[in-house]
Write an enzyme that holds these catalytic residues in place. Structure first.
Site, PDB file in Angstrom:
ATOM      1  N   ASP A 198      -1.397  -7.233  -1.118  1.00 16.67           N
ATOM      2  CA  ASP A 198      -0.342  -6.246  -1.325  1.00 16.67           C
ATOM      3  C   ASP A 198      -0.082  -5.601   0.031  1.00 16.67           C
ATOM      4  O   ASP A 198      -0.979  -5.420   0.836  1.00 16.67           O
ATOM      5  CB  ASP A 198      -0.760  -5.208  -2.371  1.00 16.67           C
ATOM      6  CG  ASP A 198       0.427  -4.400  -2.847  1.00 16.67           C
ATOM      7  OD1 ASP A 198       0.299  -3.703  -3.850  1.00 16.67           O
ATOM      8  OD2 ASP A 198       1.500  -4.496  -2.219  1.00 16.67           O
TER       9      ASP A 198
HETATM   10  C1  GLC Z   1       4.174  -2.438  -2.724  1.00 12.85           C
HETATM   11  C2  GLC Z   1       3.586  -2.610  -4.091  1.00 12.85           C
HETATM   12  C3  GLC Z   1       3.694  -3.990  -4.633  1.00 12.85           C
HETATM   13  C4  GLC Z   1       4.961  -4.626  -4.117  1.00 12.85           C
HETATM   14  C5  GLC Z   1       4.822  -4.805  -2.620  1.00 12.85           C
HETATM   15  C6  GLC Z   1       6.075  -5.427  -1.995  1.00 12.85           C
HETATM   16  O1  GLC Z   1       3.412  -1.564  -1.973  1.00 12.85           O
HETATM   17  O2  GLC Z   1       2.260  -2.144  -4.319  1.00 12.85           O
HETATM   18  O3  GLC Z   1       3.659  -3.899  -6.068  1.00 12.85           O
HETATM   19  O4  GLC Z   1       5.175  -5.874  -4.753  1.00 12.85           O
HETATM   20  O5  GLC Z   1       4.518  -3.591  -1.966  1.00 12.85           O
HETATM   21  O6  GLC Z   1       7.146  -4.540  -2.110  1.00 12.85           O
END
Ligand code: GLC
Length: 746
Positions: free
Chosen positions: A281
């Site tokens: 993430d």
């Molecule tokens: C964010 C979120 C995740 C998301 C990613 C890309 O921080 O935690 O759920 O898919 O970044 O945007």
């Protein structure tokens, strides 16, 4: 007008690799993958492990050059179809190995046509509906060239303070699992179809247990709870063929989930045999430094690669350090090869090497009428009727005048909810618009408050006057969308601003008062529910919120949603979930001596020596699975096919349900089980099945559930076990009530 960008891209580089291997019998995908990897340099392999945000390399020419040099495996947040198509063409036709790119985007509950937030969709208890909704989301997103979504989110959560409870499917592992599977199928559809979008099971794992609901926070989850609750939706998603997983931000029992070998390797790969790809993430690999689990980016890279994160999102721990880690002997190139194999496998499973990349953007795809109609249906079925005293609802469309008031009656962006990157508030039909179309001048609209956190009473007088001049009052209460979602935790889960004060003033007018609540979490609305004659919980219902609310308020359809999460009386009651343990001193409502009832001169040492709050008592505001309709369903004749079940057997349970009211409606029939004695303490109830039925007034039907011994399996800290003993079962309308039976597992 159709803008048809038809690009037939064949994986020339990949096909060349195959034909070049003329002496090898590259007849299996795995051999092809290994062959390709054997021809890649270490830098090219590390390049595949990097996902970057649009613009990371600079302008488009610099981006193309980076693609040619094999420095990137995926982009996120790039959505222009012509740029995506151009970059994909460069990747396949101008790079050495012709490996296609993945273009990722958060398409969580819709792309341009926005559906209710997932917590709302879960309230429909109709996974098939979520599958249809996500299929539409995939059709719209893929028409822009997106081929990977970071969804479905399947974090089980008990904590309405956590802003991301909006993005999940509530507190129950079975309901969440069913929706996770449905959404994976919706997004991925037929992988040979150009509208297929790779799904991403996130956030692996336990993120929903962040302490106090503060996002990104510490989670302590003992292995029985981890396996019996939090891992279940992810296992279901893996079994359903989710092509990717996303590791999470949280520190799980001291080990960050983006560097956690137990979850990423032992469980996901060794136990489950998962062959898909794991992406970190945003920055979660580098954040292991903040966690105090890595001293620097180099150590973080080594931990994550060993644990099993295949691709790094946004940060560059891998790109900057993996080559050196191999030189240092800290990791092996074989470990890199395993990571890259997972990435290439997903791209092959997606058919990106073979299928022509057809993308077209057309008015027929984006916001198509059929998409909007589906959004309206899903929104209707996601709303939960919490109260309807004296059948206040439905209202007649012939009502003389209706006051439509509140900060969320005309909030096109807010009704879309959190996590909409590409949705647009201008596409929304708001309640004000929908009721205005139906009632014309018979609608008295006043916002009363400019937004949900407004603390000015300047609009009160006009609102009260509108109420006095109307036959009924519809007040749209709730939270703006920014008050839920990522990082937007609230310690106080009441209605924001001075909405409650305005509701009290409207109550004084004596007119029938109906609350429609738009929110991204269960709110502590006990006081407001007491004041209202009827309450409809709409969550954040999406693009078609207005028509969907009108459909229910005027009785074109009966509400049918049921709560996928317990509603607490206030934050002080958290955590409160229906599958709690009985404790050594269980209390019932009869045991509670409420704080205001304690004699002033009480000399008692304790008010009962039982597990309770002397202000909240022992019951939540509303139980899991609760929801009313415009009719009444009567449950009768619980039957069990046997009072005994063998350890490899099953029994069938059935009950008759009758519509004894005057309205056709759907009912979600629920099956709960209680394992009375176990090798660890067991929940007082667990959802083991649910079925939605539709009955006309006077109709009756029999609902059957097959319960297998396997359904009673649980992890007891040492192993998954099925233990003989006494069980209680219920078939009922929610987790608090139902027809009760018993059986013995032999
Ligand atoms: C964010 C979120 C995740 C998301 C990613 C890309 O921080 O935690 O759920 O898919 O970044 O945007």
């Amino acid at each position: 007008m159709k803008i048809r960008i038809l690009l037939s891209i064949v994986g020339l580089g990949f096909l060349a690799a195959c034909s070049a291997g003329s002496g090898n019998n590259l007849d299996t995908q795995e051999e092809k993958i290994r062959q390709m990897i054997s021809e890649m340099t270490l830098e090219e392999k590390i390049g595949q492990m990097q996902q970057v945000n649009d613009g990371f390399f600079g302008d488009d020419e610099a981006t193309k050059q980076a693609i040619r040099e094999g420095k990137v495996g995926s982009f996120l947040n790039m959505i222009e179809p012509d740029r995506i198509a151009e970059f994909q063409k460069v990747a396949i036709e101008e790079s050495k190995h012709g490996i296609p790119l993945l273009f990722g985007r958060d398409v969580i509950h819709g792309f341009r046509t926005i559906f209710p937030i997932p917590l709302g969709m879960a309230s429909s208890w109709e996974p098939e509906l979520a599958e249809k909704a996500m299929r539409i989301a995939a059709i719209e997103a893929s028409s822009m060239g997106i081929n990977w979504t970071f969804a479905p989110m399947m974090d089980v959560s008990w904590d309405p303070r956590w802003g991301r409870i909006a993005e999940g499917c509530g507190e129950d592992p079975l309901l969440t699992s069913e929706f996770a599977v449905a959404m994976v199928k919706g997004f991925q559809g037929d992988l040979n179809d150009p509208t297929a979008v790779a799904a991403c099971a996130k956030h692996y794992v336990g993120y929903g247990m962040s302490e106090a609901g503060r996002d990104y926070n510490t989670t302590y989850i003992p292995e029985p709870l981890l396996r019996n609750v939090h891992l279940r939706p992810f296992k279901a998603a893996a079994d359903a063929g989710a092509l990717t997983f996303m590791s999470a931000f949280n520190d799980l029992n001291g080990v960050p989930t983006s560097g956690n070998e137990f979850t990423l390797k032992t469980i996901l790969r060794d136990e489950w045999g998962y062959k898909g790809m794991v992406v970190s993430d945003w920055g979660s690999i580098e954040e292991m430094i903040n966690h105090g689990f890595a001293a620097d980016k180099k150590q973080a890279a080594g931990i994550a690669v060993k644990a099993g994160v295949d691709m790094e999102m946004a940060t560059t721990c891998y790109a900057d350090n993996l080559a050196q880690l191999i030189k240092d002997g800290a990791i092996s190139e074989e470990q890199i090869n395993d990571r890259v194999a997972n990435i290439i496998r997903v791209k092959m499973e997606m058919g990106l090497f073979k299928k022509p990349y057809n993308s077209f953007v057309s008015a027929d795809t984006i916001l198509a009428p059929s998409h909007l109609e589906m959004s309206r249906e899903v929104a209707r079925k996601s709303m939960v009727l919490l109260k309807n005293n004296n059948s206040t609802l439905p209202l007649s469309k012939n009502i003389r005048s209706l006051a439509v008031i509140g900060p969320l009656a005309d909030a096109g962006r807010d009704q879309l909810g959190t996590w909409i990157f590409d949705g647009n508030g201008d596409d929304s039909t708001t309640p004000k618009q929908a009721f205005g179309e139906i009632l014309g001048s018979r609608m008295n609209y006043v916002d009363g408050l400019e937004y949900s956190r407004d603390k000015s009473t300047k609009g009160f007088a006009q609102a009260i006057a509108a109420a006095k001049n109307s036959d009924a009052v519809l007040f749209f209460a709730g939270e703006e969308s920014i008050l839920s979602g990522e990082a937007n935790a609230r310690g106080i889960i009441d209605l924001p601003g001075i909405q409650t004060e305005l509701i009290a003033e409207l109550k004084k007018t004596g007119k029938p008062l109906i609350l429609v609540v738009m929110a991204g979490r269960p709110l502590g609305i006990g006081a407001e529910m007491d004041m209202a004659d009827a309450v409809l919980y709409a969550w954040h219902p999406g693009t078609m919120a207005g028509p969907a609310v009108a459909d229910l308020i005027f009785g074109d359809f009966s509400p049918s949603g049921k709560l996928p999460v317990t509603f607490v009386k206030g934050a002080g009651q958290i955590p409160f979930y229906y599958y709690r343990k009985n404790t050594g001193r269980p209390a019932t409502e009869n045991d509670v001596v409420y704080i205001d009832d304690i004699p002033r001169d009480s000399k008692q040492l304790s008010l009962g020596f039982k597990s309770m709050h002397i202000d909240y008592g022992v019951t939540p505001l509303l139980p899991f699975g609760f929801g009313l309709s415009y009719t009444e369903f009567k449950y009768e004749n619980l039957k069990l096919s046997s009072g005994e079940m063998s350890k490899d057997g099953s029994i069938t349970l059935s009950a008759d349900i009758r519509n004894v009211g005057n309205f056709e409606a759907e009912e979600i029939v629920q099956l709960y089980v209680h394992d009375k004695v176990g090798s660890i303490t067991r929940p007082i109830k667990e959802l083991k099945g649910f079925k939605k039925i539709n009955l006309k007034p006077g109709d009756k039907t029999t609902v059957n559930f097959d319960l297998n011994a396997k359904d009673l399996q649980f992890f007891n800290g040492d192993a998954y076990v099925i233990e003989p003993g006494d069980f209680e079962v219920w078939i009922g309308p929610n987790s608090d009530e139902g027809l009760k039976g018993t059986f013995v597992l032999k």
